[in-house]
Design an enzyme around this catalytic site. Structure first.
Site, PDB file in Angstrom:
ATOM      1  N   ASP A   1       0.835  -1.095   0.031  1.00  0.00           N
ATOM      2  CA  ASP A   1      -0.029  -0.094  -0.113  1.00  0.00           C
ATOM      3  C   ASP A   1       0.991   1.195  -0.024  1.00  0.00           C
ATOM      4  OD1 ASP A   1      -3.185   0.521   0.613  1.00  0.00           O
ATOM      5  OD2 ASP A   1      -1.684   2.196   1.491  1.00  0.00           O
TER       6      ASP A   1
ATOM      7  N   HIS B   1      -5.562  14.155 -10.323  1.00  0.00           N
ATOM      8  CA  HIS B   1      -5.755  12.739 -10.544  1.00  0.00           C
ATOM      9  C   HIS B   1      -4.800  12.270 -11.804  1.00  0.00           C
ATOM     10  CE1 HIS B   1      -9.080  11.372  -7.841  1.00  0.00           C
ATOM     11  NE2 HIS B   1      -9.311  12.879  -7.646  1.00  0.00           N
TER      12      HIS B   1
ATOM     13  N   ASP C   1      -2.440   9.114 -11.199  1.00  0.00           N
ATOM     14  CA  ASP C   1      -2.613   7.985 -12.166  1.00  0.00           C
ATOM     15  C   ASP C   1      -1.131   7.523 -12.869  1.00  0.00           C
ATOM     16  OD1 ASP C   1      -4.937   7.827 -11.843  1.00  0.00           O
ATOM     17  OD2 ASP C   1      -5.592   8.508 -13.916  1.00  0.00           O
TER      18      ASP C   1
ATOM     19  N   ASP D   1      -4.427   2.384  -4.513  1.00  0.00           N
ATOM     20  CA  ASP D   1      -2.945   2.561  -4.416  1.00  0.00           C
ATOM     21  C   ASP D   1      -2.363   1.051  -3.953  1.00  0.00           C
ATOM     22  OD1 ASP D   1      -3.953   3.032  -1.722  1.00  0.00           O
ATOM     23  OD2 ASP D   1      -2.574   4.494  -1.341  1.00  0.00           O
TER      24      ASP D   1
END
Ligand code: C2E
Ligand code: MG
Ligand code: MG
Length: 657
Positions: A258, A271, A275, A301
């Site tokens: 994570d 974003h 990305d 993530d």
């Protein structure tokens, strides 16, 4: 014109080589049909040969049929064998071409042989020759229908010879037969053409459908952003790897990774940058992974790894370390380099878990533990984790059954001014007196209450209790109360907290609500809004356990904080540990710069306090002054303030003398 005609004829009579799927389908069809064709051909040939035995010469009725039999049996065997397994495309093409080249010779040989028998028999035998040729060729054409050039050549060779030969016999019956065969041949050619076109179309449609379904399968198993296998594919791989590990008695490891600090990056840069980082993370993981490590993106993530390499704990630790280090290396995307981190939880089979699902759950638990206690590094699921998990399950059960109003209460720990040693506030700390488990620490039950969605129901009675008691303190003594992630997570929960504060009669100006860095990082805009609501009410907001999370200065600035509480891990042995000293010094300076009050948590010894006081006057809290105590003891503590200050002044004077 003639050239185009010749080209068309060449196309019609040669094997198509630009469509491998068509070739495969033709090959499969022929391998089923040609052995049957050879069988019928041989049986019919021998029937004709035997009826001509008494009249025709020996070489025509025995030698040639024997030779033909050998050739046919050999060819039939080749096709029979090929039915078992599909060879490579090049071999298929070669085999079909060979068949196509042989067809005119075999057809020519049979035609010449049967016509050679014609002069030796009576009218019946001659009719048999005509019938043999007319009927056998139909079978052959049918059996070779999927290879159009071969079927066409057979029709041309046999039927042209038949029509010419029998039409020239001057026998009306045979001439009529020749006309019949001519008509049948034309019909056969038309049927052959239609059939072949349909067959080709069907094969192409099948190929397209297969391609489409392969593409769908690929998309269904692939993460569209990173191109990595997705959650579904990950579990398929895990199940397969698990079965293999069980069968081969080998070790298998599963890692769940994570990203730390990804959400703030997403919020700050947008974003599209988020990305791109996820894509780059995927690439870095693949570079490190090697052939036996399967990398997948589970979503958000979160990434996952299946490690089939039979790695030891030490090797896994080393791998995890490199992986976390690599993901900590800056990403160069926008004007400023972006730094995030990653926490990795790993569990192994068979030492840890016994099934794929359990392995995943254990890796997830290791990740959870890593996130809580050591973010940015790798955590291997251990025997103590298993015990803890078991413990958590028992706690969870008891928590679900607990009577919230009766079993939960708050203790208070004083917060003092380090220079004057005056008590300025008390922090309310939850306790659970469970009939089943005894006294349970909040460090144990709060995370579980958060996970099972019970925390909001717990916060309100505790806050009510704390505010009710705090009203009894002299004016000016503040109350600090800890909020959890979910308390700030929705408009409803924030509103119900505000309602409790309003109903309590305690002045909100003397209330500090503590939130931890990890809470803030979950959802900055939402927490910002919640803080705004509490500040409007007049409450102060403290950032608890400061220094343990991933917040950046810009993120802190975005929040309307009033206080920073420096985590106790930096305070332990601060008087002998220069690194801790420097960290606390810079954190204190930071709070001053940001015009925030500063509380230093976890002061346990006089030496630690002395070291802290050399940094300037801040607020302090810790066992050195008092452990968390019951409400009645807070009143006693406040009452004895004068006496304590007198004692402290005397100590000061003694020290300076
Ligand atoms: P926290 O808010 O950072 O609270 C301070 C914790 O440090 C308390 O542990 C306190 O007893 C402990 N502590 C204080 N001084 C010292 C010291 O000198 N040495 C050491 N070793 N420890 C010291 P506690 O009461 O077990 O609480 C643990 C955590 O549980 C709290 O950390 C807080 O995050 C959470 N918590 C406690 N009460 C509540 C509550 O009512 N609601 C929520 N959401 N969380 C709570
Ligand atoms: Mg606290
Ligand atoms: Mg704290």
């Amino acid at each position: 014109m003639i050239r185009t005609l010749l080209d068309t004829l060449r196309t019609l009579l040669s094997v198509p080589h630009d469509n491998p799927r068509l070739l495969q389908a033709q090959y499969v069809a022929l391998s089923r049909q040609l052995p049957l064709m050879y069988l019928i051909l041989l049986l019919n040939m021998w029937a004709l040969a035997i009826t001509h035995l008494p009249t025709a010469p020996f070489w025509l009725t025995l030698v040639i049929p024997l030779l033909m039999t050998v050739i046919c049996v050999l060819r039939a065997r080749i096709w029979l064998r090929s039915a078992r397994r599909l060879p490579a495309d090049a071999q298929i093409l070669a085999s079909l071409r060979r068949t196509n080249q042989l067809v005119p010779f075999i057809a020519g040989a049979f035609t010449s042989w049967s016509l050679a028998l014609y002069p030796y028999g009576d009218s019946y035998s001659q009719s048999q020759v005509a019938f043999f040729m007319g009927i056998t060729v139909i079978v052959c054409i049918f059996c070779m229908m999927h290879l159009r050039p071969a079927a066409l050549t057979t029709t041309l060779v046999v039927n042209v010879a038949f029509v010419i030969f029998f039409a020239s016999t001057h026998n009306p019956a045979f001439i009529a037969t020749a006309v019949n065969v001519l008509l049948v041949s034309l019909a056969m050619l038309i049927v052959l053409q239609h059939h072949y076109r349909d067959f080709t179309r069907l094969v192409n449609v099948q190929a397209q459908t297969e391609q489409l379904s392969n593409e769908n399968l690929r998309l269904a198993n692939q993460d569209s952003l990173t191109g990595l296998p997705n959650r579904r594919q990950f579990f398929t791989t895990l199940e397969r790897a698990m079965s293999q590990a069980i069968a081969r008695e080998k070790r298998l490891a599963v890692g769940i990774l994570d990203l730390d600090g990804f959400k703030p990056v997403n919020d700050l840069y947008g974003h599209s940058v988020g990305d791109k980082i996820l894509v780059m993370v995927g690439r870095r993981l693949l570079q490190l992974a090697g052939a036996t490590v399967h990398v997948a993106r589970l979503g958000g993530d979160e990434f996952a790894l299946v490690l089939e390499d039979d790695l030891s704990d030490e090797e896994l630790q080393a791998f995890g370390k490199i992986l976390c280090e690599q993901l900590h290396v800056e990403f160069l995307l926008v004007d400023v380099p972006i730094q995030i981190g990653a926490t990795l939880g790993i569990a192994t089979f068979p030492q840890g878990a016994t099934s794929a699902i359990q392995l995943f759950e254990y890796a997830d638990y290791a990740l959870y533990q890593g996130k809580r206690h050591n973010p940015g590094s790798m955590c291997l699921f251990s025997a103590s984790h298993r015990e803890q998990l078991h413990h958590d399950a028992i706690t969870e059960q008891a928590l679900r059954r607990a009577v919230l109003d009766k079993e939960f209460f708050v203790l208070f720990q004083p917060i003092l001014e380090s220079c004057s040693r005056e008590t300025v506030a008390f922090e309310a700390l939850a306790r659970w007196n469970s009939p089943e488990l005894g006294l349970v620490s909040p460090a144990r039950f709060i995370p579980i209450a958060e996970r099972i969605g019970l925390i909001n129901r717990l916060t309100l009675p505790l806050l009510r209790q704390a505010l009710d008691m705090a009203r009894a303190w002299p004016e000016g003594i503040r109350l600090s109360f800890n909020l959890s992630v979910h308390d700030c997570g929705s408009h409803d929960s924030v509103q119900s907290i505000i309602d409790v504060i309003n109903a309590s009669g305690f002045n909100p100006a003397y209330l500090d609500l503590e939130i931890t860095e990890t809470v803030v990082m979950q959802d900055i805009p939402q927490v910002q809004w919640a803080i705004g609501q509490f500040r409007t009410l007049g409450c102060g907001i403290s950032l608890d356990d400061f220094g343990t999370g991933y917040s950046s200065l810009s993120q802190l600035h975005a929040l309307a904080l009033t206080k920073l509480k420096i985590d106790r891990r930096f305070v332990t042995d601060i008087h002998v540990n220069p690194a801790s000293y420097k960290i606390v010094k810079s954190l204190v300076a930071l709070s001053l710069d940001m015009e925030l009050e500063c509380v230093i948590e976890g002061v346990e010894t006089e030496d630690e306090l002395k070291a802290l006081r050399s940094l300037g006057c801040t607020q302090v809290q810790g066992f050195f002054f008092s452990r968390p105590v019951a409400f009645a003891d807070t009143l006693a503590w406040l009452a004895q303030a004068e006496a304590r200050r007198g004692q402290w002044d005397a100590e000061q004077m003694l020290n300076s003398a």
